[in-house]
Design a protein around this motif. Sequence first.
Motif, PDB file in Angstrom:
ATOM      1  N   GLN A 132      41.878  36.658  51.991  1.00 39.50           N
ATOM      2  CA  GLN A 132      42.769  36.951  50.880  1.00 39.50           C
ATOM      3  C   GLN A 132      43.970  37.778  51.304  1.00 39.50           C
ATOM      4  O   GLN A 132      45.034  37.688  50.696  1.00 39.50           O
ATOM      5  N   ALA A 138      47.548  36.671  50.479  1.00 44.64           N
ATOM      6  CA  ALA A 138      48.441  37.593  49.777  1.00 44.64           C
ATOM      7  C   ALA A 138      49.719  37.805  50.576  1.00 44.64           C
ATOM      8  O   ALA A 138      50.802  37.932  50.012  1.00 44.64           O
ATOM      9  N   MET A 185      41.403  29.667  44.348  1.00 40.34           N
ATOM     10  CA  MET A 185      41.751  31.000  44.846  1.00 40.34           C
ATOM     11  C   MET A 185      42.001  31.022  46.342  1.00 40.34           C
ATOM     12  O   MET A 185      42.589  31.947  46.866  1.00 40.34           O
ATOM     13  N   THR A 186      41.486  30.025  47.035  1.00 39.67           N
ATOM     14  CA  THR A 186      41.684  30.030  48.482  1.00 39.67           C
ATOM     15  C   THR A 186      42.710  28.997  48.890  1.00 39.67           C
ATOM     16  O   THR A 186      43.762  29.320  49.409  1.00 39.67           O
ATOM     17  N   GLY A 243      45.609  29.701  46.994  1.00 37.74           N
ATOM     18  CA  GLY A 243      45.637  31.110  46.640  1.00 37.74           C
ATOM     19  C   GLY A 243      47.017  31.735  46.678  1.00 37.74           C
ATOM     20  O   GLY A 243      47.259  32.758  46.047  1.00 37.74           O
ATOM     21  N   MET A 254      34.307  36.533  46.170  1.00 37.76           N
ATOM     22  CA  MET A 254      35.679  36.112  46.438  1.00 37.76           C
ATOM     23  C   MET A 254      36.620  36.754  45.437  1.00 37.76           C
ATOM     24  O   MET A 254      37.705  37.227  45.785  1.00 37.76           O
ATOM     25  N   ARG A 255      36.197  36.797  44.202  1.00 38.96           N
ATOM     26  CA  ARG A 255      37.041  37.392  43.174  1.00 38.96           C
ATOM     27  C   ARG A 255      37.293  38.868  43.491  1.00 38.96           C
ATOM     28  O   ARG A 255      38.414  39.344  43.393  1.00 38.96           O
ATOM     29  N   ARG A 278      39.623  39.181  46.467  1.00 36.83           N
ATOM     30  CA  ARG A 278      40.997  38.825  46.103  1.00 36.83           C
ATOM     31  C   ARG A 278      41.669  39.969  45.354  1.00 36.83           C
ATOM     32  O   ARG A 278      42.803  40.338  45.658  1.00 36.83           O
ATOM     33  N   VAL A 334      45.013  41.771  46.629  1.00 35.81           N
ATOM     34  CA  VAL A 334      46.205  41.727  45.792  1.00 35.81           C
ATOM     35  C   VAL A 334      46.664  43.141  45.455  1.00 35.81           C
ATOM     36  O   VAL A 334      47.843  43.475  45.564  1.00 35.81           O
TER      37      VAL A 334
END
Length: 892
Positions: A228, A232, A632-633, A636, A851-852, A855, A859
């Motif tokens: 992530q 990002a 998300m990936t 992402g 993962m959430r 992330r 972020v």
Amino acid sequence: MTTVSTNLEDLSWIPRPRLLALRRLGIETAEDLLTHFPRRHEDRTEFPQFPREETDVPICLCGEVIKTSVRRFGGWKKIFEATLEESQANALSEPLVCRWFNLHYVQKMIATGQRIVVFGKPRLRGKRICIDHPEFEVIENDEEISIHFRRITPIYPATEGLSQRVLRGIVYRVLHESPDVGWEPIAPTTLVRSERSDAIRAIHFPESWEARDAAREHLVLSEFFAMQMLIASRRFNSSARSGHAHCGSGALLDKFLKALPFELTAAQGKVISEIRRDLAASYPMNRLLQGDVGSGKTVVAIAAMLLAVEGGYQAAFMAPTQILAEQHYEVLRRWLEPLGIRIALRTAARQEESGPLPLFDLGSARVSRAGDGVTPSQASLEADTPNGARYFRRRLPHFEKPWAIYAVTIGTKKNRCLSPEARTTVLNSLRHFHEKRYEMFAACVMPDHMHLLIQPWPKGDDDKGKSAFWELSELLHSIKSFSAHSINELEKTSGSIWQKERFDRYVRSDRDLEQKFHYILRNPWNSGVAKHNEDYPWIWTQDDEARNESSFRRDAETSTRDACATQTNHPQIIVGTHALLYESVSFSNLGLAVIDEQHKFGVAQRARLTAREPTPDVLVMTATPIPRTLTMTVYGDLDVSTIDEMPGNRGKIVTAVRDTSKLGEVLSFLRTQLEKGRQLYVIYPLIDESDKLDVKAAAAEYELWRERLHPFRCELLHGRIPAREKQQIMDRFRRGDTNALISTTVLEVGVDVPNAAIMLIENAERFGLAQLHQLRGRIGRGEHKSYCILLSSNPTKETSAKLAVLEGTTNGFEVAEADWDLRGPGDVLGTAQSGLPALKIGDLKRDAGLMRRARAAAVSMFEMDPRLEQAENQRFRCLIVEQEGQSFSHIS
Ligand code: ADP
Ligand code: MG
């Protein structure tokens, strides 16, 4: 001292063959070794008693081999059996039989008297309890027992040339000889609390299941956090690039929306305003537009492009295939030309500008007179003389054909350079004979040569009543002497001006004509006589003549200037295949790029686009919904807009799986639908479209379907048909000239024919779920109830389950989730496209929650400290820099 970067070679105790086997796995350093994580663990603290019944979960057992045997079956095949007895066997104990089929090496590894540990599912076979193909490990000596047994034991991904025991032994020794190899934490303490070194140790040799789980969570979070951070940073980098606002007032958009034959859905309206906000902002847009097949993404794309065009920018619309590009081009022309938007098509096979090229609108009617006795469609099939842009000095043709079209180049004498006035004179001379002695399609007068594309006309009838045509030599002579005379008069000089002409070639097909035409029109710019944005007035097309006929007469110069202006006036929207990126299509001021069907388009390609300066806004569209964790990936680094609603005017799609034995019934159903006026797609799988055999199979398939559906009209479509022909086939189908299209999956994405309401997919079991869903998306696009029939023969349990998903839902997100469930945790999209490193321990599905969290942590770190300048954040820089070096080198 061993550190993470110590090369395993330097640990003198690992024998060379083992090092080589490790290297084959990509393991060279201590870090590589210790992050080669176990696939699972076995509880070997205490082995259970041998089972008397079947179990559904695999279990781990330990026993002594009391008998081995080999049996043959089915000729050369062999079964190797090893019978095990429990250590503390009692009267009630049952022996356990382990069986391996056709695995010769197992036979060599297991002998009576050994103690072995096996892992697998016990099954009742007759009266015996058997485990087929268990994983197994031989216990060699008691010394090792502390590593491999009496504990929760790690089981590593299967490796060739390295047994579990050997690998485990090496890991164990490295961990024990160097308790601290200097692990740097990967994730911030807000995310993980324990030490990385403890987590690494515990993942290999956990003290308890709880310790194992905690270690795994630590490592998964770290891995996800690293990923992530990369995402990002991409996102940050692209939004930090200098962009522009690419947004007009919206008047054009309103006009477009008013003219649409339908109302936008609420979801379409919502995403358009999201996109509009991005376009109006000065940072570059990087947005993903997700929407199921048929949800109306094209309209949204058009809306976005109109905003950019109105803002004074160019927009590019890229499709994955030729067919789709052509389709988008047609749609855009239909909707946007009335608004006065200039649109161009750029694909490898065809380049076209909308607007003033009436030649091609008259198209085949005219070209069929081209005189080679070849009909246009055949003509376009034949291999074209390569490279229409180059021409060769040649003599006039030995014989001339009625209605042939010729491309001719005439050079000036060495010392004669044509002044602007002289060039105008030449152009007027050419026009002088136009539609008297020949028809001229295009001409271009350059300072030292001219190009023309002409078709000689009949002179009148000869003695025998047959038409005699103007000969090329006569015509060229007329042109030369007429123009030379006028120029000499104008310049008060004398002497000859022209050299002997060069006859380039016959124009053999409409494609050839098109190429030649374009060559001629582009010549001043391509040859560098005129600058790219400069007008070149000495170009002529038939359009100019039409203008000359109109109310006020203009001389050649002004009218050609207009024609040139439209030629060079850059198109406002360019439609093309993804190849657009790789060709030197000169975008003059690209403001927005729309990429259709993103799943066929990798991150690398996207990066190539956004690497332009100034950075255009990018909208990528996909009709292949993917589960949220994957979004998300894989996506992402993009903002996501979702169209979660179908237009209301859609007929239902009914999906049914049928066994091939029911083909008769299916056929009569198809016929009733065809009789009602619906159109049909028949899709069949080809393994390799480039395979000659498959083309043959396709042709055979086609014949079969023609008979089955007689008298309805069928056509065949497959990947080996030349692009142009494909396009014609699609056109005929779209117009309803053809009732059924027998096709391979070239049809897969985007094709839109509302009246095609029935689809039959042969050997449906051979397609993936996502692909079937895509294919099915070709129907249900009109108001008619649609039917998708999945033909399948002898489906297995898995294929039945797969096909049942489609029977159960038409919602792409549900299909995607089900697909993921059925296929297990493997990547649905593959990491190659995402440009992200492969995961070593995390599982995108099972660990979605982690993962959430990862992330969110990445972020927020970037939000607070985008350049990672704070002391406690600096150490995370390596996460980005290092990995970008590997997978993202193409960006700046
Ligand atoms: P996809 O999202 O699969 O690309 P398209 O953009 O091709 O879908 O749209 C499918 C069809 O639906 C097209 O014929 C389009 O004209 C039509 N369409 C799009 N939006 C609407 C709407 N709001 N109402 C009715 N029809 C629509
Ligand atoms: Mg589409």
